[in-house]
Motif scaffolding. Structure first.
Motif, PDB file in Angstrom:
ATOM      1  N   TYR A 194       0.837  -1.209   0.000  1.00 42.54           N
ATOM      2  CA  TYR A 194       0.000   0.000   0.000  1.00 42.54           C
ATOM      3  C   TYR A 194       0.867   1.253   0.000  1.00 42.54           C
ATOM      4  O   TYR A 194       0.609   2.210  -0.757  1.00 42.54           O
ATOM      5  CB  TYR A 194      -0.918  -0.041   1.214  1.00 42.54           C
ATOM      6  CG  TYR A 194      -1.763   1.196   1.406  1.00 42.54           C
ATOM      7  CD1 TYR A 194      -2.766   1.530   0.502  1.00 42.54           C
ATOM      8  CD2 TYR A 194      -1.557   2.023   2.506  1.00 42.54           C
ATOM      9  CE1 TYR A 194      -3.547   2.666   0.688  1.00 42.54           C
ATOM     10  CE2 TYR A 194      -2.332   3.155   2.702  1.00 42.54           C
ATOM     11  CZ  TYR A 194      -3.320   3.479   1.792  1.00 42.54           C
ATOM     12  OH  TYR A 194      -4.083   4.613   1.975  1.00 42.54           O
ATOM     13  N   THR A 248      -9.124   7.764   5.407  1.00 39.70           N
ATOM     14  CA  THR A 248     -10.245   7.029   4.816  1.00 39.70           C
ATOM     15  C   THR A 248     -10.439   5.702   5.548  1.00 39.70           C
ATOM     16  O   THR A 248      -9.554   5.244   6.295  1.00 39.70           O
ATOM     17  CB  THR A 248      -9.978   6.750   3.332  1.00 39.70           C
ATOM     18  OG1 THR A 248      -8.815   5.909   3.232  1.00 39.70           O
ATOM     19  CG2 THR A 248      -9.724   8.039   2.570  1.00 39.70           C
ATOM     20  N   THR A 249     -11.582   5.097   5.335  1.00 41.76           N
ATOM     21  CA  THR A 249     -11.862   3.798   5.961  1.00 41.76           C
ATOM     22  C   THR A 249     -10.835   2.754   5.519  1.00 41.76           C
ATOM     23  O   THR A 249     -10.340   1.963   6.330  1.00 41.76           O
ATOM     24  CB  THR A 249     -13.274   3.318   5.593  1.00 41.76           C
ATOM     25  OG1 THR A 249     -14.226   4.291   6.024  1.00 41.76           O
ATOM     26  CG2 THR A 249     -13.584   1.978   6.265  1.00 41.76           C
ATOM     27  N   GLU A 250     -10.506   2.784   4.235  1.00 40.78           N
ATOM     28  CA  GLU A 250      -9.530   1.826   3.703  1.00 40.78           C
ATOM     29  C   GLU A 250      -8.173   1.995   4.385  1.00 40.78           C
ATOM     30  O   GLU A 250      -7.549   1.020   4.808  1.00 40.78           O
ATOM     31  CB  GLU A 250      -9.391   2.049   2.195  1.00 40.78           C
ATOM     32  CG  GLU A 250      -8.294   1.235   1.542  1.00 40.78           C
ATOM     33  CD  GLU A 250      -8.021   1.701   0.107  1.00 40.78           C
ATOM     34  OE1 GLU A 250      -7.387   2.782  -0.048  1.00 40.78           O
ATOM     35  OE2 GLU A 250      -8.434   1.009  -0.835  1.00 40.78           O
ATOM     36  N   ARG A 251      -7.742   3.261   4.517  1.00 45.60           N
ATOM     37  CA  ARG A 251      -6.435   3.498   5.133  1.00 45.60           C
ATOM     38  C   ARG A 251      -6.456   3.119   6.614  1.00 45.60           C
ATOM     39  O   ARG A 251      -5.489   2.555   7.130  1.00 45.60           O
ATOM     40  CB  ARG A 251      -6.025   4.964   4.983  1.00 45.60           C
ATOM     41  CG  ARG A 251      -4.557   5.166   5.363  1.00 45.60           C
ATOM     42  CD  ARG A 251      -4.215   6.606   5.683  1.00 45.60           C
ATOM     43  NE  ARG A 251      -4.439   7.481   4.536  1.00 45.60           N
ATOM     44  CZ  ARG A 251      -4.219   8.794   4.576  1.00 45.60           C
ATOM     45  NH1 ARG A 251      -3.788   9.360   5.692  1.00 45.60           N
ATOM     46  NH2 ARG A 251      -4.452   9.544   3.516  1.00 45.60           N
ATOM     47  N   LEU A 301      -6.052  -0.625   6.970  1.00 43.68           N
ATOM     48  CA  LEU A 301      -4.687  -1.054   6.663  1.00 43.68           C
ATOM     49  C   LEU A 301      -3.709  -0.648   7.761  1.00 43.68           C
ATOM     50  O   LEU A 301      -2.787  -1.404   8.090  1.00 43.68           O
ATOM     51  CB  LEU A 301      -4.251  -0.475   5.315  1.00 43.68           C
ATOM     52  CG  LEU A 301      -4.923  -1.093   4.082  1.00 43.68           C
ATOM     53  CD1 LEU A 301      -4.582  -0.305   2.826  1.00 43.68           C
ATOM     54  CD2 LEU A 301      -4.493  -2.549   3.918  1.00 43.68           C
TER      55      LEU A 301
END
Length: 677
Positions: free
Chosen positions: A111, A127-130, A133
C-alpha cells in the motif's frame, strides 16, 4: 594471495550451529526453500539498490517512503513464513494462518509502495480503507514482536498503545491528550515521527551495517580479527581472556547484538578460557561484558550511534568521536580486572604452539585493513552519509576478502548468497525491534506522555541532579531488561533523555547516559540476556555469571555519571572543550579504573585484605570525582592520585621484604643442625 590463515577461527559457524536458529522453520519442499531464500535475500538486495541510488540513475521518481513500504512488506512476509507462532508449531510447514499473515504483510507494505504519492497529499484525511490497513499493520507488528522478541517487549508496546486510548481518562501526570482511533493508527504507521522514522533507520543504516558485519563473518574477516586478538594478548597472563575481550569487541561493534556475539565468539573463547583455568563463571562473565561493550566502540557501535545522531540531529562523526574516551575507560577496567584475576590465580598465557603464527597473521592482516580503513575514510574524511559510507566499505570488504583468499574465492557465489540470506534473516529482528520503538515514540509524542514523564522526573530534580540520574539509570536498566539494546535505547531515549536535557545536561551526554544504561541491562541480573546466552557454553548458572559480569563491568555503571558531570570527557569535534580539563579527567579516571579493578579483585602483588580493598574504593571514588565540577576538585583529585601511588609503592616494598625474608629452617630455631635428628 592469502590462504587458510588459522585454526583458531571463531566466526562463520556452520548453519544451524546457533541455538537461536532452532526457532526458524526449515523446509524440505523445494518450492518453499526457493521462496524463503529469495524473499529473505531480496531484503538486502533492494536495500543495496536504494542506498546506491540506482533508481535515480535510471531516472525513476521514487519516494523514500515507497522503498520503506517495499522493505516493510518483505520483512513481514519473511517473519510469518519462517517464524512459527508457538514453540510446538511445525518447523517444516507453514499453516494457513501464517500464509494469511504473510500476505497481509505484503498488502500493508505494498500500500505504501504503490499509493504513497497520494497518501502524502492528504496525510491527515483518514479514509476507511487506510484506517483498516493501518490497524492491520500495527497488529502485524505486535504479532511479529511476540514471535521474535517475546512477551516482555510485546507487553510494553501493547501498554503504550492502550495508553493512547486511555490517556484522557487517567489521573495526575498520566493524563494525556485524547486521539481518535483512526488518527492514532494513522499516526503510528504513517507519520514521520513514529514507525516510519524507524523503518527509515532500519532499511538504510541498519541494513548496511548488518550487511557489513555479515561480510566480515562469512568471509573470515571475523576470524582474522580474533586471530589478531589472540596473537597480541594470548601469550600474556590471562591471555585467552584478553584475546576474547578484543575479539568480541571487534565483532560486537559490527553485529550490534550482545546475545548473537556471545553465541558467535563464545563457543570458542569460553572453552579456551576454561582450558586456561578460568572457571566457568569468570569465562562466561568476561565474554558477556566484552560482547556487550562492542556497542560502545566507534566507529560502528552496532547501529546505536546512528540512532543517537538521528535523534539529536547531529553528524554521526560527532557521536563517534565523543564516545571514544568512555569506551577506553570501559575496556581499560575490564582488561585490568582480567589481569588481576589471572595474577591472583597464577595463570600463564597460552603456549606458543596454541597461538596464531606471526607469519600467518602478516599474511592476512592486510585483508582487513581496507574494510575498516575505507569506512573511516568515507565517514570522517570524505563526509559521506553513514549509509553510503557503510555500503562502500561493504563492497570493498567483499571484494578484498573474497578475491585475495583462494579458498573463499572458489566459493564466492555461495558466500554471496549466504551473506544476503544471513543479512535478510538478521534484518527481520532488527526491523521489528525498531518498529516497536517507533510505536512507543509515536504514542509518547501524540499523547504528550513524554512531557508528562518529564514533569514527573523533574520533580526528582528538587532532590538534586544526582538523584534524578540514579532513578533514570534504574528506569533505563529495568526497561532494557530482556530487550535488544537498540530497542531499549530507543524507548528510554524518548522517555528519559529529554528531561535530562531540560535540566541542563548536555544533549549528547544525556543520550549516551541512557544508552549506556540500556546496554548494561544485557549483563545485569535478573534478566541478563547476554549471560543467559553464555551460560550453556560455560556450563554455569546464568545468575552467577550475571553477578560476576556486574563486577567486571562495574565501571560501566560509573562512567555515564562521570561524563554527565564532566562533559569534557566527551570529545567535541570542534575542540571547544578545555583540553587541560579533558586530559586531567582522563588520567585521573584511568588511574581510578586501575585502583577500582584492584579493589574489586582484591589483588595487587598479593591478596589484599578487606580494609585495603575498601580503602581503594574510597581513593578510586575521589579520583572519579570530576575535575571541573567544583572549584577545589583538583585538591581531591591530586591528593587521591598521590595517595594511590604511595599505596602501590608501599605494597611493592612490602612484597619485596617478604621475598627477601627467607625464614630459617625450623630446626635452626632450636639450635639444631639440619643433619641432626
Amino acid at each position: 594471495m592469502a590462504d587458510n590463515h588459522s585454526q583458531h577461527s571463531t566466526s562463520s559457524p556452520p548453519k544451524e550451529a546457533n541455538p537461536e536458529q532452532k526457532r526458524y522453520r526449515t523446509f524440505d519442499n523445494t518450492f518453499m526453500k526457493i521462496l524463503v531464500n529469495c524473499s529473505l535475500s531480496l531484503i538486502p538486495i533492494v536495500g543495496i539498490l536504494f542506498v546506491l541510488n540506482i533508481h535515480q540513475q535510471l531516472g525513476l521518481v521514487f519516494f523514500n517512503e515507497q522503498y520503506f513500504g517495499l522493505f516493510f512488506a518483505l520483512i513481514l512476509f519473511g517473519i510469518f513464513l519462517v517464524i512459527p507462532a508457538a514453540k510446538n508449531a511445525s518447523l517444516t510447514k507453514v499453516p494457513w494462518y501464517d500464509w494469511l499473515l504473510a500476505l497481509s504483510g505484503l498488502v500493508v507494505g505494498g500500500y505504501l509502495l504503490i499509493y504513497y504519492p497520494d497518501i502524502m497529499l492528504m496525510i491527515g484525511q483518514v479514509t476507511t480503507e487506510r484506517f483498516i490497513l493501518c490497524v492491520i499493520a500495527v497488529l502485524l507488528v505486535l504479532e511479529a514482536i511476540r514471535r521474535m522478541l517475546g512477551i516482555i517487549l510485546l507487553s510494553i508496546v501493547a501498554a503504550f498503545i492502550s495508553y493512547g486510548f486511555l490517556a484522557p481518562y487517567l489521573p495526575g501526570v498520566l493524563r494525556g491528550s485524547g486521539t481518535a482511533p483512526d488518527q492514532l493508527f494513522n499516526y503510528l504507521y504513517l507519520d514521520p515521527n513514529a514507525m516510519m522514522s524507524m523503518l527509515d533507520l532500519a532499511s538504510t543504516i541498519g541494513l548496511v551495517f548488518i550487511l557489513f558485519g555479515q561480510i566480515l563473518i562469512y568471509m573470515k574477516g571475523g576470524d582474522i580479527l580474533n586471530d589478531i586478538a589472540l596473537f597480541l594478548f594470548g601469550r600474556f597472563r590471562g591471555g585467552p581472556a584478553k584475546g576474547s575481550i578484543l575479539g568480541s569487541t571487534f565483532i560486537g561493534s559490527v553485529t550490534g547484538n550482545p546475545v548473537s556475539n556471545v553465541l558467535l565468539t563464545g563457543n570458542v573463547t569460553i572453552p579456551l578460557m576454561k582450558r586456561n583455568d578460568f572457571n566457568g563463571t569468570q569465562a562466561g562473565a568476561v565474554e558477556s561484558v566484552a560482547s556487550t561493550g562492542g556497542q560502545i566502540i566507534p566507529p560502528v557501535m552496532g547501529i546505536a550511534a546512528f540512532i543517537i545522531a538521528e535523534s539529536l540531529g547531529v553528524p554521526y562523526v560527532e557521536v563517534a568521536i565523543a564516545a571514544i574516551i568512555p569506551a577506553i575507560l570501559y575496556y581499560l577496567c575490564l582488561f585490568l580486572q582480567v589481569d588481576f584475576i589471572a595474577a591472583k590465580r597464577g595463570l600463564d598465557g597460552l603456549k606458543s604452539y596454541m597461538l596464531p603464527s606471526l607469519k600467518g597473521i602478516l599474511k592476512v592482516v592486510w585483508l582487513i585493513i581496507p574494510s575498516f580503513g575505507s569506512l573511516v575514510y568515507f565517514l570522517f574524511i570524505v563526509g559521506y552519509t553513514p549509509a553510503l559510507s557503510g555500503m562502500y566499505a561493504s563492497i570493498i570488504a567483499f571484494f578484498t576478502l573474497g578475491v585475495f583468499q583462494s579458498y573463499i574465492r572458489k566459493q564466492l557465489f555461495t558466500k554471496l548468497f549466504d551473506i544476503l540470506f544471513g543479512t535478510g534473516k538478521l534484518m527481520l529482528e532488527i526491523t521489528i525491534v525498531l518498529a516497536a520503538a517507533g510505536i512507543v515514540m509515536g504514542v509518547t509524542g501524540i499523547t504528550g506522555l513524554g512531557f508528562n514523564i518529564g514533569m514527573l522526573l523533574q520533580g526528582l530534580a528538587d532532590y538534586g541532579l544526582l538523584t534524578l540520574l540514579i532513578v533514570s539509570a534504574g528506569v533505563c536498566i529495568i526497561l532494557g531488561m530482556g530487550m535488544p539494546s537498540v530497542a531499549a535505547y530507543a524507548v528510554v531515549a524518548v522517555l528519559v533523555a529529554p528531561t535530562l536535557i531540560d535540566l541542563g545536561v548536555q544533549p549528547l551526554a544525556a543520550h549516551l547516559f541512557v544508552f549506556y544504561f540500556a546496554i548494561v541491562s544485557n549483563f545485569t541480573p535478573p534478566i541478563a540476556v547476554a549471560c543467559f546466552a553464555a551460560a550453556p557454553i560455560a556450563q554455569e548458572s546464568p545468575h552467577k555469571i550475571g553477578f560476576r559480569a556486574m563486577q567486571l563491568g562495574l565501571v560501566a555503571y560509573i562512567v555515564p555519571f562521570l561524563f554527565v558531570f564532566a562533559p569534557e570527557l566527551l570529545i567535541s569535534v570542534d575542540g571547544s572543550q578545555s583540553w587541560t580539563a579533558t586530559g586531567i579527567t582522563l588520567v585521573t579516571a584511568a588511574f581510578a579504573c586501575y585502583l577500582l579493578a584492584m579493589g574489586v579483585e582484591g589483588y595487587l602483588f598479593d591478596h589484599l585484605t578487606t580494609p585495603k580493598r575498601l580503602f581503594l574504593f574510597v581513593i578510586a571514588g575521589c579520583l572519579f570525582f570530576p575535575y571541573s565540577i567544583w572549584e577545589y576538585s583538583w585538591i581531591l583529585n591530586y591528593s587521591a592520585f598521590i595517595i594511590g601511588i604511595l599505596f602501590i609503592i608501599s605494597e611493592w616494598k612490602f612484597r619485596n621484604k617478604e621475598k627477601d625474608y627467607q625464614p630459617a629452617d625450623p630446626s635452626e630455631n632450636y639450635g639444631l643442625q639440619k643433619d641432626q635428628p
